[in-house]
Design a protein around this motif. Structure first.
Motif, short mmCIF file in Angstrom:
data_model
loop_
_atom_site.label_atom_id
_atom_site.label_comp_id
_atom_site.label_asym_id
_atom_site.label_seq_id
_atom_site.Cartn_x
_atom_site.Cartn_y
_atom_site.Cartn_z
N LEU A 1 16.15 -93.90 8.03
CA LEU A 1 16.29 -92.76 7.11
C LEU A 1 16.75 -91.52 7.86
N ILE A 2 16.20 -91.29 9.04
CA ILE A 2 16.58 -90.14 9.85
C ILE A 2 18.06 -90.20 10.23
N GLU A 3 18.51 -91.37 10.66
CA GLU A 3 19.93 -91.51 11.02
C GLU A 3 20.82 -91.23 9.82
N ASN A 4 20.42 -91.73 8.64
CA ASN A 4 21.20 -91.47 7.43
C ASN A 4 21.22 -89.98 7.10
N LEU A 5 20.09 -89.30 7.31
CA LEU A 5 20.01 -87.87 7.04
C LEU A 5 20.93 -87.09 7.98
N ILE A 6 20.93 -87.45 9.25
CA ILE A 6 21.80 -86.78 10.22
C ILE A 6 23.27 -86.95 9.83
N LEU A 7 23.64 -88.17 9.43
CA LEU A 7 25.02 -88.43 9.02
C LEU A 7 25.39 -87.68 7.75
N ALA A 8 24.42 -87.47 6.88
CA ALA A 8 24.68 -86.78 5.61
C ALA A 8 24.83 -85.28 5.77
N ASP B 1 27.14 -80.86 9.43
CA ASP B 1 27.52 -79.47 9.69
C ASP B 1 26.35 -78.50 9.62
N VAL B 2 25.14 -79.01 9.49
CA VAL B 2 23.96 -78.14 9.42
C VAL B 2 23.41 -77.94 10.83
N PRO B 3 23.45 -76.72 11.37
CA PRO B 3 22.92 -76.50 12.72
C PRO B 3 21.40 -76.55 12.74
N ALA B 4 20.83 -77.10 13.81
CA ALA B 4 19.37 -77.16 13.97
C ALA B 4 18.71 -77.90 12.82
N VAL B 5 19.35 -78.98 12.35
CA VAL B 5 18.82 -79.68 11.19
C VAL B 5 17.42 -80.23 11.45
N TYR C 1 7.12 -88.42 17.11
CA TYR C 1 7.59 -89.55 17.90
C TYR C 1 7.60 -89.21 19.38
N CYS C 2 7.53 -87.94 19.73
CA CYS C 2 7.42 -87.54 21.13
C CYS C 2 6.03 -87.90 21.65
N ALA C 3 5.94 -88.10 22.96
CA ALA C 3 4.65 -88.28 23.62
C ALA C 3 4.12 -86.89 23.99
N TYR C 4 2.90 -86.59 23.60
CA TYR C 4 2.36 -85.23 23.79
C TYR C 4 1.32 -85.17 24.89
N SER C 5 1.26 -84.03 25.55
CA SER C 5 0.25 -83.74 26.56
C SER C 5 0.06 -82.23 26.62
N ILE D 1 18.87 -90.27 18.12
CA ILE D 1 18.04 -89.38 17.30
C ILE D 1 17.03 -88.60 18.15
N ARG D 2 17.19 -88.66 19.47
CA ARG D 2 16.22 -88.03 20.37
C ARG D 2 16.15 -86.52 20.19
N GLN D 3 17.29 -85.84 20.20
CA GLN D 3 17.28 -84.38 20.08
C GLN D 3 16.76 -83.95 18.72
N PHE D 4 17.17 -84.68 17.68
CA PHE D 4 16.70 -84.38 16.33
C PHE D 4 15.18 -84.44 16.27
N LEU D 5 14.59 -85.52 16.80
CA LEU D 5 13.14 -85.68 16.70
C LEU D 5 12.39 -84.73 17.63
N LEU D 6 12.97 -84.39 18.77
CA LEU D 6 12.35 -83.37 19.62
C LEU D 6 12.26 -82.06 18.86
N GLU D 7 13.35 -81.69 18.19
CA GLU D 7 13.35 -80.44 17.43
C GLU D 7 12.40 -80.51 16.24
N ARG D 8 12.40 -81.65 15.54
CA ARG D 8 11.50 -81.78 14.39
C ARG D 8 10.05 -81.69 14.83
N ASP D 9 9.70 -82.41 15.93
CA ASP D 9 8.32 -82.39 16.41
C ASP D 9 7.92 -80.99 16.87
N THR D 10 8.84 -80.30 17.55
CA THR D 10 8.55 -78.95 18.04
C THR D 10 8.32 -77.99 16.89
#
Length: 263
Positions: free
Chosen positions: A56-63, A66-70, A113-117, A138-147
């Motif tokens: 679902l995340i990959e589909n969202l990124i593709l959709a 052009d959205v910065p910092a999605v 999905y990030c490992a936290y400490s 999807i690494r950068q996307f999920l890092l930003e989402r988790d942050t």
């Protein structure tokens, strides 16, 4: 990925689909390959696998190319109530440090999905996120989402105004760094030793107004039970996966029993 494979609440996906809808992207554009059905989206108790959520995340990124910092913008849509018992266990903690430690203990119940400490340096407290185990696409996307989600939850828990000092990232300055600063109102520092939300140590040790020792114990028990029920490699998780099947179809009782070598 999360520290252990567990099924995720459909509520996490619903937030993503509502976000996509704000940009005019309909749900059916984000669902191909996920095996997530419309019925599941309307079932508050429905659970999906991490693989379904990542699709679902990959589909969202593709959709939304052009959205910065999605990822960051999406992460700000999650709040304590999104996560049920896990979120409310944080709210009833003694202080923010205890809340963060409890969040990490039961992190598979969140969106993360990030490992936290955590670490302490001088008078600062760092909530660190490592995305290294996340698939690269999807690494950068999920890092930003988790942050962004971490920032939202910390602010919601505190109730006393701004307490986050800055955000730190290991990578080079992002092309859309100004957009993130606009969204969150914080300084961003790049080329650091870790990805982290940085707070004052004195702030994370200050008492939280909704601390309730009895409620914390009750909610911790609920979190432990939820983790066990949602574990994919546990018996309940195996049965659920077999019931849904690889194509989202419902298996019969006899088929499930046969696959598990049971009568």
């Amino acid at each position: 990925m999360s520290s252990e494979p567990v099924l995720h609440s459909i509520a996490i996906s619903q937030v993503m689909l509502h976000y996509a809808a704000e940009y005019g992207v309909e749900a059916h554009s984000c669902l191909p390959g996920t095996d997530i059905t419309e019925d599941m989206l309307h079932d508050a108790e429905a659970l999906i696998t991490p693989e379904q959520e990542m699709c679902l995340i990959e589909n969202l990124i593709l959709a939304l190319p052009d959205v910065p910092a999605v990822g960051f913008e999406l992460g700000l849509r999650y709040n304590i109530s999104t996560f049920g018992a896990w979120g409310f266990a944080l709210r009833t903690s003694r202080n923010l440090r205890e809340a963060v430690e409890r969040a990490i203990r039961y992190i598979p119940l969140s969106t993360a999905y990030c490992a936290y400490s955590t670490t302490i340096s001088g008078d600062e407290f760092f909530v660190c996120a490592s995305p290294e185990s996340i698939p690269i696409q999807i690494r950068q996307f999920l890092l930003e989402r988790d942050t962004a989600t971490s920032c939202n939850l910390l602010r919601e828990l505190n109730l006393a105004g701004q307490l986050i000092q800055r955000l730190e990232f290991t990578g080079p300055r992002l092309a859309y760094a100004d957009r993130i600063r606009e969204l969150i109102g914080l300084d961003l520092v790049f080329n650091c030793g870790h990805n982290a939300v940085v707070l004052k140590l004195s702030d994370v040790l200050s008492p939280l107004p909704m601390y309730d020792e009895r409620m914390v114990r009750l909610l911790e028990d609920q979190c432990r039970q939820l983790l066990e029920r949602r574990r994919i490699d546990g018996f309940n998780g195996q049965v659920r996966q077999l019931l849904l099947g690889g194509s989202g179809l419902i298996a019969t009782l006899e088929e499930v029993a046969s696959d598990l070598n049971l009568s």
